[in-house]
Design an enzyme around this catalytic site. Structure first.
Site, PDB file in Angstrom:
ATOM      1  N   HIS A 166     -45.234  -3.135   9.856  1.00  0.00           N
ATOM      2  CA  HIS A 166     -45.821  -1.793   9.779  1.00  0.00           C
ATOM      3  C   HIS A 166     -45.383  -0.998  11.014  1.00  0.00           C
ATOM      4  O   HIS A 166     -45.302  -1.546  12.104  1.00  0.00           O
ATOM      5  CB  HIS A 166     -47.345  -1.881   9.752  1.00  0.00           C
ATOM      6  CG  HIS A 166     -48.025  -0.540   9.856  1.00  0.00           C
ATOM      7  ND1 HIS A 166     -48.179   0.292   8.772  1.00  0.00           N
ATOM      8  CD2 HIS A 166     -48.560   0.109  10.925  1.00  0.00           C
ATOM      9  CE1 HIS A 166     -48.789   1.402   9.157  1.00  0.00           C
ATOM     10  NE2 HIS A 166     -49.035   1.316  10.468  1.00  0.00           N
ATOM     11  N   GLU A 187       0.853  -1.186   0.000  1.00  0.00           N
ATOM     12  CA  GLU A 187       0.000   0.000   0.000  1.00  0.00           C
ATOM     13  C   GLU A 187       0.889   1.237   0.000  1.00  0.00           C
ATOM     14  O   GLU A 187       1.751   1.389   0.847  1.00  0.00           O
ATOM     15  CB  GLU A 187      -0.913   0.011   1.225  1.00  0.00           C
ATOM     16  CG  GLU A 187      -1.740   1.281   1.380  1.00  0.00           C
ATOM     17  CD  GLU A 187      -2.557   1.631   0.141  1.00  0.00           C
ATOM     18  OE1 GLU A 187      -2.373   2.758  -0.379  1.00  0.00           O
ATOM     19  OE2 GLU A 187      -3.358   0.789  -0.313  1.00  0.00           O
ATOM     20  N   GLY A 242      -7.452   1.283   3.551  1.00  0.00           N
ATOM     21  CA  GLY A 242      -8.893   1.461   3.458  1.00  0.00           C
ATOM     22  C   GLY A 242      -9.358   1.935   2.102  1.00  0.00           C
ATOM     23  O   GLY A 242     -10.543   1.869   1.791  1.00  0.00           O
ATOM     24  N   GLY A 243      -8.441   2.451   1.291  1.00  0.00           N
ATOM     25  CA  GLY A 243      -8.792   2.859  -0.060  1.00  0.00           C
ATOM     26  C   GLY A 243      -9.743   4.037  -0.097  1.00  0.00           C
ATOM     27  O   GLY A 243      -9.907   4.792   0.867  1.00  0.00           O
ATOM     28  N   THR A 244     -10.391   4.196  -1.249  1.00  0.00           N
ATOM     29  CA  THR A 244     -11.294   5.326  -1.465  1.00  0.00           C
ATOM     30  C   THR A 244     -12.426   5.347  -0.453  1.00  0.00           C
ATOM     31  O   THR A 244     -12.748   6.388   0.124  1.00  0.00           O
ATOM     32  CB  THR A 244     -11.866   5.256  -2.892  1.00  0.00           C
ATOM     33  OG1 THR A 244     -10.813   5.403  -3.830  1.00  0.00           O
ATOM     34  CG2 THR A 244     -12.886   6.365  -3.113  1.00  0.00           C
ATOM     35  N   CYS A 245     -13.054   4.202  -0.210  1.00  0.00           N
ATOM     36  CA  CYS A 245     -14.239   4.155   0.640  1.00  0.00           C
ATOM     37  C   CYS A 245     -13.972   4.761   2.008  1.00  0.00           C
ATOM     38  O   CYS A 245     -14.683   5.654   2.467  1.00  0.00           O
ATOM     39  CB  CYS A 245     -14.725   2.719   0.788  1.00  0.00           C
ATOM     40  SG  CYS A 245     -16.171   2.558   1.854  1.00  0.00           S
TER      41      CYS A 245
END
Length: 461
Positions: free
Chosen positions: A441, A34, A39-42
């Site tokens: 409901h 890395e 964690g990347g973009t998210c």
């Protein structure tokens, strides 16, 4: 010196770490590389920070609407952008540190920090290190696309990444691009108190959606004071004393918008241009996406591409599903395919849009006889009770097979309620199965059996 592993993973986004977990649990030695943030973009510039901003913007919006609910707030309502940013940073840091700790605890995993480049089809260079393995998995994600537009190099502009660094409120935010990223930021910053203008080249917002959905989304934004300019065929930029001038060639409206800040939200591109893919013989398409087959194998045996860089999905959930497909095929003896995936996604405006499968236009293009059911959110009890009755439910099905082709729920809880339809479609069940369900409901989901039960033949156009 060359270090040998059973597998190499490039990128710690949504697919890389869980794949490392499965491979190491199977007894393999793995290196994960890395170059920036885990964690990347998210985690860092996508879902986590933006949805944290959405929550803060919703709180501000609800505070301004308190009187509608019989709640009296004395004094002025103010948004502290520094605190908003601090909250975002804390949520992101917690998520990222959790992933780093998880990776650090994996046996047989070695983490390298740095830029990975191919030396050959089985060897990567990371700084002074050479790493080799018979299996390599590419999970490098993507970034904001900055197209060549007249004058863009003469102004300071923001992307979704640099936008998150703001700790003050723009006076007037001009957003170029009327799709998912742009519209989420538009509503966020309008609710924080900025003037916001959305500039879209096409004739309508979120053009991949049906026109009625696009219109409803525009109505929501304009009702909150967002200015929308569509049909901007020629967009150009120039410096201005108050920030930047955005020149438009629209069918109506003023030919120029002056913004204190300009956000470019005109698409994404893969992070594949600096990997040395040519040295490994890995094929890419004309947009730089790595070419993969239905099981995510690249053109080179022993190399796979997962996540945004393969052009087969642009979401966190599709990246994670890429991991599931690869792991199942390699480790579990299965034969899972990308083409089995039913497309689903959400637009996190408020109210959100939940979408699965085909639009009405796409369903019509099949030539099949269709059924369609719709219901405005003004006839959904949960929406009325919450005082958030904008939007609609829309479901399209094949009249012959009774299978649902696609659906959209634009309304309160639409991003959650859509999963009932995702599940029915994944199970390949007729809509009549959903019609017999007894939902709770009061919810938005309780109307899904009603909508499918009232579907009518859709006349040809």
């Amino acid at each position: 010196m060359t270090q040998s592993f059973d597998a190499l993973i490039i990128g710690a986004g949504q697919a890389g770490p869980p794949l490392a977990g499965r491979l190491t649990a199977a007894g393999m030695t793995v290196a994960l590389i890395e170059r920036h943030l885990f964690g990347g973009t998210c985690v860092n510039t996508g879902c986590t920070p933006t949805k944290t901003l959405v929550a803060s913007a919703y709180a501000a919006h609800l505070a301004h609407r308190a009187a509608d609910y019989g709640v009296v707030i004395s004094g002025a309502i103010a948004v502290d952008m520094a605190q908003v940013k601090a909250r975002v940073n804390a949520v992101v840091a917690n998520s990222r540190s959790g992933q780093e700790a998880w990776l650090g605890s994996m046996e047989r995993l070695t983490v390298f920090r740095g830029q990975a480049r191919f030396e050959s089809a089985n060897t990567l260079r990371v700084g002074d290190e050479l790493l080799t393995a018979p299996q390599i998995f590419i999970n490098v994600g993507g970034r904001a696309r900055v197209p060549k537009m007249p004058g863009i190099e003469k102004i300071d502009y923001l992307t979704n990444t640099s936008m998150l660094a703001l700790d003050s409120l723009p006076r007037h935010l001009v957003i170029v691009g009327g799709s998912y990223i742009g519209l989420e930021f538009a509503q966020i910053y309008r609710r924080f108190g900025a003037a916001v203008t959305v500039v879209e080249k096409g004739p309508r917002l979120v053009s991949r959606e049906d026109e009625d959905i696009s219109t409803a989304i525009r109505d929501v934004l304009e009702a909150e004071g967002v200015q929308v300019r569509t049909g901007a065929e020629c967009i150009a930029f120039a410096p201005h004393a108050d920030g930047a001038s955005v020149h438009l060639d629209c069918t109506d409206g003023e030919p120029e918008v002056i913004g204190s800040h300009v956000l470019l939200a005109v698409g994404r591109q893969p992070n594949t241009d600096d990997l040395g893919l040519d040295r490994a013989g890995i094929a890419i398409d004309e947009h730089g996406y790595i070419t993969v087959d239905d099981q995510l194998r690249t053109s080179v045996p022993g190399i796979w591409a997962l996540g945004d860089c393969n052009g087969r999905g642009a979401f966190t959930h599709t990246a994670y599903n890429d991991f599931e497909i690869v792991a199942a095929n390699l480790l579990d003896g299965e034969a899972r395919r990308v083409s089995d995936r039913i497309p689903a996604y959400a637009l996190y405006t408020d109210p959100p849009l939940g979408r699965v499968g085909m639009t009405e236009a796409q369903a019509r293009a099949t030539g099949r006889p269709l059924l369609m059911g719709t219901r405005p959110m003004t006839r959904v009890g949960r929406a009325i009770e919450k005082g958030e009755s904008q939007g609609l439910i829309k479901i399209v099905a094949d009249a012959g097979t009774q299978r649902i082709f696609g659906a959209a729920i634009l309304g309160v809880g639409g991003d959650e309620a859509i999963h009932g339809l995702i599940d029915i479609m994944t199970a390949d069940q007729p809509y009549t199965t959903l019609q017999r369900a007894v939902p709770i409901h009061p919810t938005v989901s309780e109307l899904l059996p009603t909508v499918v039960g009232e579907m009518q033949p859709l006349s040809p156009t």
